[in-house]
Design a protein around this motif. Structure first.
Motif, short mmCIF file in Angstrom:
data_model
loop_
_atom_site.label_atom_id
_atom_site.label_comp_id
_atom_site.label_asym_id
_atom_site.label_seq_id
_atom_site.Cartn_x
_atom_site.Cartn_y
_atom_site.Cartn_z
N GLY A 176 -52.06 -34.23 -27.20
CA GLY A 176 -52.22 -35.12 -26.07
C GLY A 176 -53.54 -34.93 -25.36
N PHE A 177 -53.59 -35.51 -24.17
CA PHE A 177 -54.81 -35.59 -23.39
C PHE A 177 -54.45 -35.44 -21.92
N TYR A 178 -55.30 -34.78 -21.13
CA TYR A 178 -55.10 -34.64 -19.69
C TYR A 178 -56.43 -34.74 -18.98
N ASP A 179 -56.50 -35.66 -18.01
CA ASP A 179 -57.69 -35.82 -17.18
C ASP A 179 -57.31 -35.48 -15.75
N PRO A 180 -57.74 -34.31 -15.23
CA PRO A 180 -57.33 -33.90 -13.89
C PRO A 180 -57.93 -34.74 -12.77
N LYS B 34 -49.65 -21.18 -29.83
CA LYS B 34 -49.69 -21.50 -28.41
C LYS B 34 -49.98 -22.99 -28.25
N ILE B 35 -49.37 -23.57 -27.26
CA ILE B 35 -49.71 -24.94 -26.86
C ILE B 35 -50.49 -24.79 -25.56
N ARG B 36 -51.78 -25.11 -25.62
CA ARG B 36 -52.64 -24.88 -24.46
C ARG B 36 -53.70 -25.96 -24.37
N LEU B 37 -54.57 -25.85 -23.36
CA LEU B 37 -55.61 -26.84 -23.13
C LEU B 37 -56.89 -26.47 -23.85
N LYS B 38 -57.57 -27.48 -24.34
CA LYS B 38 -58.89 -27.33 -24.94
C LYS B 38 -59.85 -28.17 -24.09
N LYS B 39 -60.84 -27.52 -23.50
CA LYS B 39 -61.73 -28.19 -22.56
C LYS B 39 -62.84 -28.95 -23.28
N TYR B 40 -63.11 -30.15 -22.80
CA TYR B 40 -64.28 -30.89 -23.24
C TYR B 40 -64.68 -31.82 -22.10
N GLY B 41 -65.73 -32.58 -22.28
CA GLY B 41 -66.22 -33.44 -21.21
C GLY B 41 -67.59 -32.97 -20.76
N ARG B 42 -68.08 -33.61 -19.74
CA ARG B 42 -69.41 -33.23 -19.27
C ARG B 42 -69.32 -32.37 -18.02
N LYS B 43 -70.46 -31.96 -17.54
CA LYS B 43 -70.54 -31.09 -16.37
C LYS B 43 -69.92 -31.79 -15.15
N LYS B 44 -69.08 -31.07 -14.42
CA LYS B 44 -68.40 -31.55 -13.22
C LYS B 44 -67.38 -32.65 -13.51
N ARG B 45 -67.14 -32.99 -14.78
CA ARG B 45 -66.15 -34.01 -15.16
C ARG B 45 -65.32 -33.48 -16.32
N PRO B 46 -64.52 -32.45 -16.11
CA PRO B 46 -63.76 -31.89 -17.23
C PRO B 46 -62.63 -32.79 -17.68
N SER B 47 -62.34 -32.74 -18.94
CA SER B 47 -61.17 -33.37 -19.54
C SER B 47 -60.60 -32.34 -20.50
N TYR B 48 -59.34 -32.48 -20.78
CA TYR B 48 -58.68 -31.49 -21.63
C TYR B 48 -57.85 -32.18 -22.70
N ARG B 49 -57.80 -31.57 -23.85
CA ARG B 49 -56.89 -31.98 -24.90
C ARG B 49 -55.79 -30.93 -24.97
#
Length: 79
Positions: A37-41, A3-18
């Motif tokens: 890659g990387f995705y910052d919503p 699967k190609i999917r998102l992996k969540k990381y970052g701090r509270k209330k500031r999510p970022s995804y790989r």
């Protein structure tokens, strides 16, 4: 199945995804096969290795709905 999917990381209330390639049976934040890659919503920043995504998709990897929309946006930005 891969699967190609998102992996969540970052701090509270500031999510970022790989954006990662991972076995579908693994947990969300498990060890990926490869990071694509990387995705910052919050800032809507997208960094994606489109060639690698195409390679994995051609070998049968499934993308999640969110990753598919991010992938299409990245292709439009690149064109």
């Amino acid at each position: 199945m891969l699967k190609i999917r998102l992996k969540k990381y970052g701090r509270k209330k500031r999510p970022s995804y790989r954006i990662v390639v991972i076995d579908s049976r693994k947990r969300r934040d498990g060890r990926p096969i490869e990071e694509l890659g990387f995705y910052d919503p919050i800032t809507n920043q997208i960094t994606l290795d489109i060639e690698s995504v195409n390679t994995y998709k051609n070998h049968g990897a499934q993308t999640s709905k969110v990753v598919e929309s991010i992938y299409l946006k990245a292709i439009q930005i690149q064109a």
